[in-house]
Enzyme design. Structure first.
Site, PDB file in Angstrom:
ATOM      1  N   GLY A 139     -11.695   6.555  -7.514  1.00 40.48           N
ATOM      2  CA  GLY A 139     -10.293   6.160  -7.412  1.00 40.48           C
ATOM      3  C   GLY A 139      -9.816   5.446  -8.656  1.00 40.48           C
ATOM      4  O   GLY A 139     -10.389   4.433  -9.053  1.00 40.48           O
ATOM      5  N   GLY A 191      -7.191  -0.951  -8.423  1.00 41.93           N
ATOM      6  CA  GLY A 191      -8.526  -1.504  -8.239  1.00 41.93           C
ATOM      7  C   GLY A 191      -9.550  -0.812  -9.116  1.00 41.93           C
ATOM      8  O   GLY A 191     -10.276  -1.454  -9.891  1.00 41.93           O
ATOM      9  N   VAL A 200     -14.298  13.362  -3.986  1.00 44.05           N
ATOM     10  CA  VAL A 200     -15.553  13.009  -3.309  1.00 44.05           C
ATOM     11  C   VAL A 200     -15.424  13.389  -1.846  1.00 44.05           C
ATOM     12  O   VAL A 200     -14.489  12.965  -1.161  1.00 44.05           O
ATOM     13  CB  VAL A 200     -15.844  11.503  -3.456  1.00 44.05           C
ATOM     14  CG1 VAL A 200     -17.050  11.107  -2.612  1.00 44.05           C
ATOM     15  CG2 VAL A 200     -16.077  11.158  -4.919  1.00 44.05           C
ATOM     16  N   GLU A 221      13.374  -1.214  -1.206  1.00 44.50           N
ATOM     17  CA  GLU A 221      13.680  -0.674  -2.530  1.00 44.50           C
ATOM     18  C   GLU A 221      14.365   0.689  -2.438  1.00 44.50           C
ATOM     19  O   GLU A 221      15.337   0.953  -3.153  1.00 44.50           O
ATOM     20  CB  GLU A 221      12.397  -0.617  -3.366  1.00 44.50           C
ATOM     21  CG  GLU A 221      11.989  -2.021  -3.816  1.00 44.50           C
ATOM     22  CD  GLU A 221      10.524  -2.187  -4.204  1.00 44.50           C
ATOM     23  OE1 GLU A 221      10.165  -3.300  -4.640  1.00 44.50           O
ATOM     24  OE2 GLU A 221       9.735  -1.237  -4.058  1.00 44.50           O
ATOM     25  N   ASP A 252      -6.594  -1.349  -1.533  1.00 47.03           N
ATOM     26  CA  ASP A 252      -5.995  -1.128  -0.213  1.00 47.03           C
ATOM     27  C   ASP A 252      -7.008  -0.650   0.823  1.00 47.03           C
ATOM     28  O   ASP A 252      -6.780  -0.804   2.025  1.00 47.03           O
ATOM     29  CB  ASP A 252      -4.872  -0.084  -0.307  1.00 47.03           C
ATOM     30  CG  ASP A 252      -3.642  -0.614  -1.031  1.00 47.03           C
ATOM     31  OD1 ASP A 252      -3.673  -1.778  -1.477  1.00 47.03           O
ATOM     32  OD2 ASP A 252      -2.657   0.126  -1.146  1.00 47.03           O
TER      33      ASP A 252
END
Lengths: 453, 453
Positions: free
Chosen positions: B17, B21, B85, B176, B313
């Site tokens: 990912g 992060g 993956v 938003e 997350d």
């Protein structure tokens, strides 16, 4: 001030197509005493000369697209219709848009051209052409995806096929694509991969005639070929494509045929007129040329229908110059034709007389790469950096005419300084599925390069 | 200098990912004595906090995307794999990527979350969420397409449904989106249509709780609601969506249910963990929370597998603050977790001790429109123009960290000055077919407004 609420005598001008021809006509009629409808199936005007930069990841689609409603929203006589014209009734002066009809007094057709595979439409899905934003994003996906697939591939032969890029057609679009891909391979992406050397990529530019950029002066063709070679492009002239398959292209050079394994094949070879040309032919009997373009009169109207005009790439205008060669399908021709027809309509409304359309030569440009281009102004020929600067400024000038595309300038400046490609993202669902089928036949762990501390 | 060619003792860290992060972890490990593999199914890092601006046409996808290879190409220990993956074998320390496998010594999972329709997956095609570039372009197509369809529609009821925009979920994304659509309707597009008044559009923001932005301080929720109302958004709290169909949304408010005809329904309500969380649960027995997020230890590893970390997350970190509420799924948490795990690995290699992860609060921001935002720094709360400036600078700061996104600043500045939307093009094949089926049932000629000379 005239109260036009009842609009007793205001003619309705309908323009089909918001490319250079249609949009310039619409702008020139924006203050005229007509009601004006511009119909396009897209909500934006596309600056096609830079589409290859979307394909190669220098700029984003929006950077070269101007919303039609925005461009025209100051013209109170103008409405924009997002729709597709499916039929023309020249005698009742009506267009069919799906299930609706729309009447006109004067019709301007400017729907341009699409790709042409010379009877081999099955090649289209393998070798995409470059006419729309979607085409450009598909090409971008193929180009960047090929480097990614090569990075994963462990079979050297297959890897070589992923690193072979074939561009079919040596006109300006083919030259620009080949140059830009060569710059990707030799400069922009050079440091980004671990298992492949992107500078080993083969970029082949195939042209059927004896030189690339055939309409240009021979010395410019030669210079373009040598500039491309310098960049790492292999230019192959007198080369005809006889077969295209998923994974290879077959070419004939003289008597010999050979098969080139290549996973990325891009089509820049031919165009044919949009389908409305044929509709017009069927309904009015107007002649079409071999590419399906409409043979127009010397005022860009069609024979027998003085209120129907055809402009831009869809028109074959052969009333000028030696041997009545048609005007080329380039933006300046379409712009001038659009303005001429608008002027013609305005003069007609005032009861004034007209002269035939004359194209004023503004020159031809093709860019080869950063710092290299060729410019043929007729009376002067430019090459190298000067030609490249001319190209940059000409394009910025036209880009900012509608819609201040400040961003493109910043992006170009930034790319130029950093040799980066900001817009190289690969988008579209399930991209991975399209490149991996044969890459996944290995269960080996991947080797990693030595670590430098 | 160590000769690492044989790499006898260099551990292989695999990050799955390339979001906040994963990318922050990769960058922090870029000079560490490890070999590092970052796997992502896309070739770019996406700056998700600005995705709503792609959806509403302020910026282009590339403006908020950074090519992973480019961002990481200075780190010689790092390779980027474009792959997906599909399985994890924690005991043999191997990942499955399609038909290949890849061994790891340390694994960092950072695959984030996807939309969640609370058991109503059939709503997904009607009410798209906002997680990917493709999602954003789909939303853009729906939003701009709705104005186009309304312009063509002649039935007032149907026209009203095209001009009704329902945003489900009053978190930052919903706020938003609602603010940006209101600005489109009331300002950007105001002069662009002939048959509709875009300022009559209804923009409904639905929230199930008793206030929007529930995690923020109540006074900020109230201010956000009043700013949105000012912009033309109708904020409806304590409102649950019970049904979504093509053309309507049914809501329950207390005991009453009502059906709202609306052609544009946007989903900003819920997320669930990416599928790898479930795989990890099946293979290691690690607990998941209700949203499928992985319950992590106080060092972000998982119970029984000290070499597997879950961050961002996808992780539920409940070792901090009152009542062990999990840390929120926002970019700063993911960034800090990524950096922490990288630090942990480096300390481990040096034989040093560790402290548990602690999130340092940096505040929450939500933008409402131009000149309006709310910022909750904990110790200070900002609203209005000051909050908006804070939001702008915070985002520019993070955007330029990887990849100098000069262009976004220019684009924003330009949009701000001109109130324009440069990136409002509607793309995707056959867009027209998706909006026109019921608009084409009229054969009337279209009325035109009076001409002003």
């Amino acid at each position: 001030m005239v109260d036009n609420n009842t609009q007793p005598s205001v003619p309705h001008v309908v323009i089909v197509g918001g490319g250079f021809g249609g949009l310039y006509a619409a702008q020139a009629l924006g203050k005229a005493p007509v009601k004006l409808t511009l119909i396009d199936k897209r909500n934006f005007h596309l600056f096609q000369p830079l589409l290859y930069q979307v394909a190669t990841g220098s700029v984003s689609p929006a950077d070269i697209s101007s919303p039609l409603r925005l461009v025209l929203n100051q013209n109170k006589n103008t409405q924009v219709l997002l729709d597709r014209v499916t039929d023309i009734d020249p005698d009742r002066q009506r267009l069919t848009l799906g299930d609706r009809t729309l009447s006109y007094d004067t019709l301007i057709l400017a729907t341009g051209v699409k790709h042409h595979y010379f009877g081999n439409d099955q090649w289209q899905s393998i070798a995409p052409g470059l006419k729309t934003i979607e085409d450009a994003l598909l090409m971008r996906r193929r180009i960047y995806g090929a480097f990614e697939a090569a990075e994963k591939e462990t079979d050297p032969e297959k890897q070589k096929a992923w690193l072979t890029f074939v561009i079919v057609g040596g006109g300006p679009t083919g030259v620009e694509l080949a140059g830009a891909i060569a710059e990707l391979a030799h400069s922009v992406l050079k440091n980004d991969f671990h298992h492949i050397d992107t500078t080993s990529a083969r970029i082949l530019l195939l042209e059927g005639m004896d030189r690339i950029l055939p309409p240009y002066a021979p010395e410019l063709s030669a210079r373009a070929a040598s500039d491309l070679t310098q960049l790492g492009v292999k230019v192959q002239t007198q080369t005809l494509v006889t077969q295209v398959t998923e994974g290879s292209v077959t070419v004939r050079q003289g008597e010999t045929e050979k098969l080139i394994p290549a996973r990325t094949i891009l089509w820049a070879a031919g165009v044919k007129a949009s389908g409305l040309g044929k509709v017009l032919h069927e309904k009015t009997g107007v002649a079409l040329d071999r590419a399906g373009r409409v043979m127009v009169e010397d005022n860009l109207s069609i024979s027998g229908y003085p209120n129907i005009f055809v402009i831009g790439d869809l028109a074959n205008f052969s009333h000028q110059g030696e041997g009545e060669r048609p005007l080329p399908g380039i933006a300046p021709v379409a712009m001038q034709e659009g303005k001429y027809v608008a002027q013609w309509i305005k003069r007609e409304l005032r009861g004034q007389t007209h002269s035939p359309f004359r194209y004023t030569e503004v020159g031809s440009l093709a860019v080869i790469g950063e710092n290299a281009a060729v410019v043929d102004l007729g009376w002067m020929k430019l090459t190298g950096f000067i030609a490249w600067l001319t190209w940059v400024f000409a394009h910025i000038y036209y880009l900012i005419e509608f819609d201040n595309k400040l961003v493109v300038m910043v992006q170009w400046g930034w790319n130029y300084l950093t040799r980066g490609r900001g817009a190289r993202l690969i988008t579209g669902e399930d991209f991975l599925l399209t490149i991996t089928p044969e890459n996944l036949d290995t269960t080996e762990d991947m080797p990693l390069p030595a670590i430098k501390n």
